[in-house]
Structure formats: structure tokens, C-alpha cells
Scaffold this motif. Sequence first.
Motif, PDB file in Angstrom:
ATOM      1  N   GLU A  72       9.985  -0.223   0.875  1.00 43.62           N
ATOM      2  CA  GLU A  72      10.303   0.130   2.255  1.00 43.62           C
ATOM      3  C   GLU A  72      10.343   1.656   2.362  1.00 43.62           C
ATOM      4  O   GLU A  72      10.880   2.332   1.490  1.00 43.62           O
ATOM      5  CB  GLU A  72      11.661  -0.458   2.630  1.00 43.62           C
ATOM      6  N   ASP A  73       9.755   2.181   3.422  1.00 45.05           N
ATOM      7  CA  ASP A  73       9.720   3.627   3.634  1.00 45.05           C
ATOM      8  C   ASP A  73      11.117   4.124   3.996  1.00 45.05           C
ATOM      9  O   ASP A  73      11.695   3.684   4.988  1.00 45.05           O
ATOM     10  CB  ASP A  73       8.731   3.971   4.747  1.00 45.05           C
ATOM     11  N   THR A  80       5.508   1.408   2.383  1.00 43.62           N
ATOM     12  CA  THR A  80       4.841   2.629   1.953  1.00 43.62           C
ATOM     13  C   THR A  80       4.372   2.494   0.517  1.00 43.62           C
ATOM     14  O   THR A  80       4.878   1.661  -0.239  1.00 43.62           O
ATOM     15  CB  THR A  80       5.784   3.845   2.072  1.00 43.62           C
ATOM     16  N   ARG A  81       3.399   3.306   0.179  1.00 43.30           N
ATOM     17  CA  ARG A  81       3.032   3.481  -1.220  1.00 43.30           C
ATOM     18  C   ARG A  81       3.797   4.707  -1.695  1.00 43.30           C
ATOM     19  O   ARG A  81       4.457   5.373  -0.913  1.00 43.30           O
ATOM     20  CB  ARG A  81       1.526   3.697  -1.341  1.00 43.30           C
ATOM     21  N   PHE A  82       3.702   5.028  -2.984  1.00 41.55           N
ATOM     22  CA  PHE A  82       4.425   6.198  -3.451  1.00 41.55           C
ATOM     23  C   PHE A  82       3.638   6.930  -4.528  1.00 41.55           C
ATOM     24  O   PHE A  82       2.739   6.376  -5.136  1.00 41.55           O
ATOM     25  CB  PHE A  82       5.820   5.826  -3.963  1.00 41.55           C
ATOM     26  N   ARG A  97       4.087   7.942   3.003  1.00 36.35           N
ATOM     27  CA  ARG A  97       4.114   7.980   4.462  1.00 36.35           C
ATOM     28  C   ARG A  97       5.044   9.078   4.988  1.00 36.35           C
ATOM     29  O   ARG A  97       4.650   9.893   5.803  1.00 36.35           O
ATOM     30  CB  ARG A  97       4.534   6.626   5.015  1.00 36.35           C
ATOM     31  N   SER A  98       6.281   9.121   4.518  1.00 29.79           N
ATOM     32  CA  SER A  98       7.265  10.059   5.070  1.00 29.79           C
ATOM     33  C   SER A  98       7.533  11.260   4.165  1.00 29.79           C
ATOM     34  O   SER A  98       8.262  12.164   4.570  1.00 29.79           O
ATOM     35  CB  SER A  98       8.580   9.337   5.325  1.00 29.79           C
TER      36      SER A  98
END
Length: 104
Positions: A72-73, A80-82, A97-98
Motif C-alpha cells: 500500500e502506498d 505501489t511498487r518500490f 508512486r509517492s
Amino acid sequence: MALRIRKGDKVVVLSGRDKGKRGEVLGVFPREGRALVQGVNMVKRASKADARGGGGIQAKESKIHLSNIALEDPGGKGSTRFAVQLEDGRKRRQAKRSKEYIDV
């Protein structure tokens, strides 16, 4: 298999009957490629009565495949990916994403 999801992570279900649900990872089973997520993939099991109490039908979580969940972002909604960033001599996961860090 490199594990991308760890115990305690907040995840979002990507597919299946629980698509869109969110929960915390209770455990990861790398050999099976599955994880146990709180409140997701609930199944009902019958249990016999014992000395501690009566039996009955109880709902509990079942394992879900790792390909069906994503982190989860932390900075917004959705998954999201990381990327793994090296900071102060230790690895930290950063959301694509963030751009916020997932590990604290």
C-alpha cells in the motif's frame, strides 16, 4: 525467490474475490510463495468442542498468493511498487508512486 513483502507491511489485494481490500501481513511463507493477510481470504472452519469451550464454525484468514497482493502506498491511496535505496548504511524501501519511505 526474493521476498518483496514482509510481516507487518500494509498491503492491497490486486485480484480475486477480495480485490481492493486492505490489510496487514500477519506472516509470509516464502517456500509456498504465499502470505497471510489480516481480514483477507476468509474461510470458515468447523471445530470440535474441547475442555476450553464449545465448538462451532469459525472464520479465519487463509493464505493468499504473493502475486495477488501489493504494498500500500504510504503517501496516497492504492498500491505501489518500490525501489531499494541505500541510506545511512542501511537499505530502505521507497515507494515509486509517492517517493515516501515504507520502512521506518
